[in-house]
Design a protein around this motif. Structure first.
Motif, PDB file in Angstrom:
ATOM      1  N   ILE A 286       0.899  -1.093  -0.172  1.00 21.41           N
ATOM      2  CA  ILE A 286      -0.125   0.183   0.017  1.00 21.41           C
ATOM      3  C   ILE A 286       0.853   1.324   0.090  1.00 21.41           C
ATOM      4  N   ASP A 287       0.871   2.277  -1.027  1.00 23.04           N
ATOM      5  CA  ASP A 287       1.663   3.066  -1.125  1.00 23.04           C
ATOM      6  C   ASP A 287       0.675   4.739  -1.012  1.00 23.04           C
ATOM      7  N   GLY A 288       1.111   5.386  -0.226  1.00 26.36           N
ATOM      8  CA  GLY A 288       0.314   6.698  -0.644  1.00 26.36           C
ATOM      9  C   GLY A 288      -1.072   6.620  -0.494  1.00 26.36           C
ATOM     10  N   SER A 289      -1.730   6.194   0.626  1.00 26.55           N
ATOM     11  CA  SER A 289      -2.948   5.774   0.270  1.00 26.55           C
ATOM     12  C   SER A 289      -3.553   5.999   1.847  1.00 26.55           C
ATOM     13  N   VAL A 290      -5.019   5.992   1.882  1.00 26.09           N
ATOM     14  CA  VAL A 290      -5.629   6.021   3.232  1.00 26.09           C
ATOM     15  C   VAL A 290      -6.500   4.875   3.328  1.00 26.09           C
ATOM     16  N   VAL A 291      -6.431   4.084   4.323  1.00 23.35           N
ATOM     17  CA  VAL A 291      -7.243   3.036   4.831  1.00 23.35           C
ATOM     18  C   VAL A 291      -7.947   3.323   6.041  1.00 23.35           C
ATOM     19  N   LEU A 292      -9.351   3.485   5.828  1.00 18.93           N
ATOM     20  CA  LEU A 292      -9.808   4.113   7.111  1.00 18.93           C
ATOM     21  C   LEU A 292     -10.362   3.099   7.993  1.00 18.93           C
ATOM     22  N   SER A 306      -4.719   5.604  -3.210  1.00 16.76           N
ATOM     23  CA  SER A 306      -6.165   5.394  -3.195  1.00 16.76           C
ATOM     24  C   SER A 306      -6.919   5.501  -1.790  1.00 16.76           C
ATOM     25  N   LEU A 307      -8.142   5.644  -1.685  1.00 14.31           N
ATOM     26  CA  LEU A 307      -8.896   5.839  -0.375  1.00 14.31           C
ATOM     27  C   LEU A 307      -9.684   4.525  -0.286  1.00 14.31           C
ATOM     28  N   ILE A 308      -9.710   4.115   0.914  1.00 10.35           N
ATOM     29  CA  ILE A 308     -10.430   2.849   1.030  1.00 10.35           C
ATOM     30  C   ILE A 308     -11.230   3.160   2.468  1.00 10.35           C
ATOM     31  N   GLY A 309     -12.562   3.084   2.108  1.00 13.79           N
ATOM     32  CA  GLY A 309     -13.513   3.655   3.014  1.00 13.79           C
ATOM     33  C   GLY A 309     -13.577   2.734   4.323  1.00 13.79           C
ATOM     34  N   ALA A 310     -14.129   3.369   5.411  1.00 16.14           N
ATOM     35  CA  ALA A 310     -14.262   2.506   6.628  1.00 16.14           C
ATOM     36  C   ALA A 310     -15.100   1.340   6.434  1.00 16.14           C
ATOM     37  N   GLY A 311     -14.857   0.257   6.914  1.00 16.49           N
ATOM     38  CA  GLY A 311     -15.168  -1.055   6.989  1.00 16.49           C
ATOM     39  C   GLY A 311     -15.266  -1.543   5.454  1.00 16.49           C
ATOM     40  N   ALA A 312     -14.632  -1.080   4.510  1.00 18.46           N
ATOM     41  CA  ALA A 312     -14.643  -1.608   3.100  1.00 18.46           C
ATOM     42  C   ALA A 312     -13.635  -2.687   2.933  1.00 18.46           C
ATOM     43  N   ARG A 313     -13.906  -3.632   2.045  1.00 20.73           N
ATOM     44  CA  ARG A 313     -13.097  -4.935   1.729  1.00 20.73           C
ATOM     45  C   ARG A 313     -12.334  -4.732   0.487  1.00 20.73           C
ATOM     46  N   VAL A 314     -10.857  -4.986   0.297  1.00 19.20           N
ATOM     47  CA  VAL A 314     -10.323  -5.129  -0.728  1.00 19.20           C
ATOM     48  C   VAL A 314     -10.111  -6.590  -0.922  1.00 19.20           C
ATOM     49  N   GLY A 315     -10.431  -7.370  -2.121  1.00 19.76           N
ATOM     50  CA  GLY A 315      -9.962  -8.711  -2.166  1.00 19.76           C
ATOM     51  C   GLY A 315      -8.635  -9.145  -2.680  1.00 19.76           C
ATOM     52  N   ARG A 317      -5.202  -9.844  -4.071  1.00 24.26           N
ATOM     53  CA  ARG A 317      -4.396  -9.512  -5.544  1.00 24.26           C
ATOM     54  C   ARG A 317      -5.204  -8.386  -6.154  1.00 24.26           C
ATOM     55  N   THR A 318      -6.271  -7.784  -5.458  1.00 23.24           N
ATOM     56  CA  THR A 318      -6.768  -6.609  -6.275  1.00 23.24           C
ATOM     57  C   THR A 318      -6.001  -5.603  -6.625  1.00 23.24           C
ATOM     58  N   VAL A 319      -5.873  -4.739  -7.652  1.00 23.94           N
ATOM     59  CA  VAL A 319      -5.037  -3.613  -7.722  1.00 23.94           C
ATOM     60  C   VAL A 319      -5.818  -2.307  -7.752  1.00 23.94           C
ATOM     61  N   LEU A 320      -5.577  -1.506  -6.938  1.00 24.79           N
ATOM     62  CA  LEU A 320      -6.309  -0.188  -6.834  1.00 24.79           C
ATOM     63  C   LEU A 320      -5.211   0.993  -7.330  1.00 24.79           C
ATOM     64  N   HIS A 321      -5.490   1.900  -8.182  1.00 24.38           N
ATOM     65  CA  HIS A 321      -4.674   2.739  -8.450  1.00 24.38           C
ATOM     66  C   HIS A 321      -5.503   4.184  -8.533  1.00 24.38           C
ATOM     67  N   GLY A 322      -5.525   5.067  -7.625  1.00 26.00           N
ATOM     68  CA  GLY A 322      -6.177   6.351  -7.717  1.00 26.00           C
ATOM     69  C   GLY A 322      -7.533   5.988  -7.545  1.00 26.00           C
ATOM     70  N   ALA A 323      -7.873   5.034  -7.069  1.00 27.16           N
ATOM     71  CA  ALA A 323      -9.283   4.751  -6.767  1.00 27.16           C
ATOM     72  C   ALA A 323      -9.892   5.082  -5.412  1.00 27.16           C
ATOM     73  N   VAL A 324     -11.256   5.169  -5.436  1.00 25.63           N
ATOM     74  CA  VAL A 324     -11.864   5.490  -4.044  1.00 25.63           C
ATOM     75  C   VAL A 324     -12.768   4.258  -3.981  1.00 25.63           C
ATOM     76  N   ILE A 325     -12.830   3.793  -2.755  1.00 23.76           N
ATOM     77  CA  ILE A 325     -13.725   2.586  -2.354  1.00 23.76           C
ATOM     78  C   ILE A 325     -14.561   3.356  -1.369  1.00 23.76           C
ATOM     79  N   GLY A 326     -15.857   3.283  -1.438  1.00 25.84           N
ATOM     80  CA  GLY A 326     -16.596   4.019  -0.294  1.00 25.84           C
ATOM     81  C   GLY A 326     -16.732   3.047   0.848  1.00 25.84           C
TER      82      GLY A 326
END
Ligand code: GDD
Ligand code: MG
Length: 360
Positions: A286-292, A306-315, A317-326
């Motif tokens: 995880i680089d330069g990101s916020v995991v709430l 990327s921003l990963i919202g409170a209580g969110a799940r990222v599966g 091997r998933t790749v997030l780049h400049g993404a916002v997960i509610g």
């Protein structure tokens, strides 16, 4: 100068889910609600009394900041029944100010992260004898801002909010959203109706010959009005690029808040923040990101800017780049989400549902 007004209201944002829209002032940046950074910086500059002018979500500020004493401040809250605009909000809190008519009052937009030298702005104000002094910064694309051309002495010659045509783009100096007002100028703003300080008050003051002084200061400055900017700002706070006395712990590559669980071989870099109760599994990067708070990043996920919202799940091997997960969203394994994509709060994305490459 000992008092300030902080503007944290605005139109119609109350019902929107938090992480996928304009970040709210209470979303944590580097571990604390981002408003805390401005409050702490004002305090460090000698401000003792702050009036928070709000038109929504007022009920979330007071339970957290209370009377302000934990920050060494005295904070008051004023809630508009209908949003009064920036100028209307300033006028609406005038009765709470204690300064004399000629004394300076600091006013700032609540969505800015900045290293502004506040005492220098006050100094500029006092030595120039201005009615209002404005912090100006230079940006590449000024269209989303208030343009503020000045003469060679720094005196403001015009104020052009959100220029529409190329001819209106007469400078790269913009209003950075921090002002010092002579107290008596605040009392000249009309009461009881919405007023925009940018579209009405400043142009009218200029038209009547008032002295507006600009101070160009090219310190750290960021408008946190989009989730992407918010992620950048949070990372810069952790890295120490954005100065704030309110960042918990030491500056560095990462900030892991108490109660977070991070696997030993997970890699956290670039000012990443892992919130309370969040989990980062084996091999995740995880680089330069916020995991709430309470979010889960599964094994081998690669998350950048990327921003990963409170209580969110990222599966896995998933790749997030400049993404916002509610907040509360679930992104399955083996997805690839890029370039400003926003997964709505609570949405579900199955395993391998979105990819940018065709080979897997
Ligand atoms: N209390 C209250 N009531 N606050 C308000 C209201 C209102 O009706 N409307 C806006 N605000 C607050 C916002 O919460 C924000 O902190 C600040 O005033 C500025 O409003 P924005 O809606 O964020 O304006 P902007 O970002 O489009 O433009 C402003 O900021 C730019 C710098 O980021 C302007 O001041 C521009 O001139 C400036 O360049
Ligand atoms: Mg803004």
């Amino acid at each position: 100068m000992t008092e300030a007004i902080l503007l944290v209201g605005g139109k119609g944002t109350r019902l929107r889910p938090m992480t996928v829209h304009t970040p709210k002032p209470m979303v944590p940046a580097a571990g604390v609600p981002f408003l805390t950074h401005q409050l702490a910086r004002a305090r460090a500059a000698g401000v003792e009394h702050i009036v928070l002018a709000t038109s929504y979500l007022a009920e979330v500020f007071e339970p957290y900041f209370g009377d302000g004493s934990s920050l060494g401040l005295h904070i008051e809250y004023v809630t508009e029944r209908e949003p009064l605009g920036t100028g209307g909000a300033i006028r609406n809190v005038a009765s709470r100010l204690r300064s004399g008519p000629d004394e300076p009052v600091l006013i700032f937009n609540g969505d800015i992260l900045t290293g502004l030298d506040i005492p220098a702005l006050v100094d500029t104000h006092e030595t120039s004898g201005a009615d209002v002094s404005l912090h100006l910064t230079r940006v590449e694309d000024p269209r989303a801002f208030g343009l503020v051309p000045t003469d060679p002495t720094g005196r403001v010659t015009a104020f052009l909010e959100k220029p529409q045509t190329p001819e209106e783009i007469v400078t790269d100096q913009i209003n950075a959203g921090a002002y010092v007002f002579r107290r008596s100028v605040i009392d000249t703003i009309p009461t009881g109706r919405p007023v925009s300080v940018e579209r009405e008050t400043f142009p009218e003051l200029l038209a009547t010959g008032a002295h507006l002084q600009g101070m160009v200061d090219s310190t750290y400055w960021l408008d946190l009005g989009t989730p992407q900017a918010f992620v950048r700002g949070s990372a810069d706070l952790v890295l120490g690029r954005a100065p704030s006395p309110a960042v918990p712990g030491r500056r560095g590559d990462r900030l892991v808040l108490a109660g977070a669980t991070v696997a030993e071989d997970a890699k956290l870099t670039g000012g990443t923040v892992i919130g309370t109760g969040a989990t980062v599994a084996e091999g995740a990067r995880i680089d330069g990101s916020v995991v709430l708070d309470g979010a889960l990043v599964e094994a081998g996920a690669v998350v950048t800017d990327s921003l990963i919202g409170a209580g969110a799940r990222v599966g896995a091997r998933t790749v997030l780049h400049g993404a916002v997960i509610g907040d509360g969203a679930r992104v399955g394994a083996d997805n690839e989400l890029r370039d400003g994509v926003r997964v709505w709060c609570g949405a579900r994305l199955p395993d391998g549902a979105v990819r940018f490459s065709s080979d897997q």
